[in-house]
Design a protein around this motif. Structure first.
Motif, PDB file in Angstrom:
ATOM      1  N   ASP A   1       0.890  -1.206  -0.098  1.00  0.00           N
ATOM      2  CA  ASP A   1       0.163  -0.143   0.072  1.00  0.00           C
ATOM      3  C   ASP A   1       0.806   1.202  -0.020  1.00  0.00           C
ATOM      4  O   ASP A   1       0.314   2.172   0.386  1.00  0.00           O
TER       5      ASP A   1
ATOM      6  N   ASP B   1      -3.891  -1.924  -2.251  1.00  0.00           N
ATOM      7  CA  ASP B   1      -5.426  -1.666  -2.032  1.00  0.00           C
ATOM      8  C   ASP B   1      -6.246  -1.226  -3.002  1.00  0.00           C
ATOM      9  O   ASP B   1      -5.884  -0.378  -3.797  1.00  0.00           O
TER      10      ASP B   1
ATOM     11  N   GLU C   1     -14.618  -1.792   5.285  1.00  0.00           N
ATOM     12  CA  GLU C   1     -13.979  -0.558   5.553  1.00  0.00           C
ATOM     13  C   GLU C   1     -14.652   0.781   5.440  1.00  0.00           C
ATOM     14  O   GLU C   1     -14.298   1.620   5.587  1.00  0.00           O
TER      15      GLU C   1
ATOM     16  N   ARG D   1      -8.746  -6.208   1.051  1.00  0.00           N
ATOM     17  CA  ARG D   1      -8.706  -6.581   2.687  1.00  0.00           C
ATOM     18  C   ARG D   1      -7.634  -6.115   3.134  1.00  0.00           C
ATOM     19  O   ARG D   1      -6.448  -5.802   2.215  1.00  0.00           O
ATOM     20  N   TYR D   2      -7.221  -5.785   4.471  1.00  0.00           N
ATOM     21  CA  TYR D   2      -5.935  -5.619   4.796  1.00  0.00           C
ATOM     22  C   TYR D   2      -4.682  -6.447   4.726  1.00  0.00           C
ATOM     23  O   TYR D   2      -3.910  -6.193   4.297  1.00  0.00           O
ATOM     24  N   SER D   3      -5.086  -7.946   4.659  1.00  0.00           N
ATOM     25  CA  SER D   3      -3.962  -8.823   4.451  1.00  0.00           C
ATOM     26  C   SER D   3      -3.841  -8.901   2.911  1.00  0.00           C
ATOM     27  O   SER D   3      -4.666  -9.071   2.065  1.00  0.00           O
TER      28      SER D   3
ATOM     29  N   ILE E   1      -1.918  -2.174  10.508  1.00  0.00           N
ATOM     30  CA  ILE E   1      -3.091  -2.506   9.990  1.00  0.00           C
ATOM     31  C   ILE E   1      -2.845  -3.564   8.827  1.00  0.00           C
ATOM     32  O   ILE E   1      -2.911  -4.915   9.077  1.00  0.00           O
ATOM     33  N   CYS E   2      -2.337  -2.946   7.622  1.00  0.00           N
ATOM     34  CA  CYS E   2      -2.193  -4.010   6.228  1.00  0.00           C
ATOM     35  C   CYS E   2      -0.978  -5.036   6.834  1.00  0.00           C
ATOM     36  O   CYS E   2      -0.875  -5.916   6.290  1.00  0.00           O
TER      37      CYS E   2
ATOM     38  N   HIS F   1      -1.727  -7.598   9.367  1.00  0.00           N
ATOM     39  CA  HIS F   1      -2.670  -8.698   9.016  1.00  0.00           C
ATOM     40  C   HIS F   1      -2.164  -9.567   8.031  1.00  0.00           C
ATOM     41  O   HIS F   1      -2.306 -10.705   7.933  1.00  0.00           O
ATOM     42  N   THR F   2      -1.177  -8.990   7.132  1.00  0.00           N
ATOM     43  CA  THR F   2      -0.312  -9.919   6.209  1.00  0.00           C
ATOM     44  C   THR F   2       0.331 -10.685   6.756  1.00  0.00           C
ATOM     45  O   THR F   2       0.722 -11.738   6.655  1.00  0.00           O
TER      46      THR F   2
ATOM     47  N   SER G   1       3.241   4.111  10.115  1.00  0.00           N
ATOM     48  CA  SER G   1       1.614   4.293  10.235  1.00  0.00           C
ATOM     49  C   SER G   1       1.273   5.725  10.730  1.00  0.00           C
ATOM     50  O   SER G   1       2.355   6.439  11.172  1.00  0.00           O
TER      51      SER G   1
END
Length: 186
Positions: A10, A54, A65, A106-108, A136-137, A140-141, A161
């Motif tokens: 992202d 994203d 979201e 999605r986040y991941s 966040i991303c 989760h990833t 972040s």
């Protein structure tokens, strides 16, 4: 021996630019050279590079979201372009044979995508992660990658972040809970 891949998450205009729709601003801008340097390094090593971006539709009533964040990274908008020098690097290297540009919703980067299948087909067992947002991303990833059995390396000097406390917490979580190697810490 590890067969590795870099996953850049992202690093787009909407997440990094001053006028981005969901920007982390200066912290994201300060990692620009580190991200581009990693992309250059992985390309010169002939390693895999994944650019996970994203992608959303405007006012999608079925996407969770939509209720949590303002519209961002909308399909067909400039906000989905890579930020700054990464866009320049991408335009020059878009034909690099080990580069995979992928949309994620999605986040991941693993959720609802073919990323795991692609990495396994290429015998990748170690992933290096950088980008935004750490808590966040990236979080989760990395949790998904951990559960899938990958060796994890997080480039702290190439992660940011909009929440400094969340960033710090996530780096500790990666190290202490997921067993990730953290490199580039100050």
């Amino acid at each position: 021996m590890a067969n590795k891949a870099l996953i850049v998450i992202d690093y787009t205009v909407d997440f990094v630019a001053d006028d981005g729709k969901l920007t982390c601003g200066r912290p994201g801008q300060e990692i620009e050279d580190s991200i581009v340097g990693l992309a250059q390094q992985f390309a010169s090593d002939q390693s895999w590079i994944v650019l996970a971006v994203d992608r959303h539709e405007i006012d999608d009533p079925w996407h969770p979201e939509t209720k949590l964040f303002p519209p961002h990274n909308i399909a067909g908008t400039h906000g989905r372009d890579f930020y700054g020098k990464l866009e320049t690097w991408y335009q020059k290297n878009r034909n690099y044979p080990k580069l995979y540009y992928m949309d994620k919703s999605r986040y991941s980067a693993f959720a609802g995508t073919d990323l795991d299948m692609r990495l396994r087909a290429r015998q990748v067992n170690e992933i290096h992660v950088c980008g935004v947002c750490t808590d966040i991303c990236l979080l989760h990833t990395l949790v998904d990658a951990y559960n899938l059995g990958y060796r994890l390396v997080v480039h702290a000097d190439a992660a940011a972040s909009f929440n400094p406390q969340g960033h710090d917490w996530a780096l500790q979580h990666f190290k202490n809970t997921l067993g990730a190697e953290i490199v580039g810490e100050e």
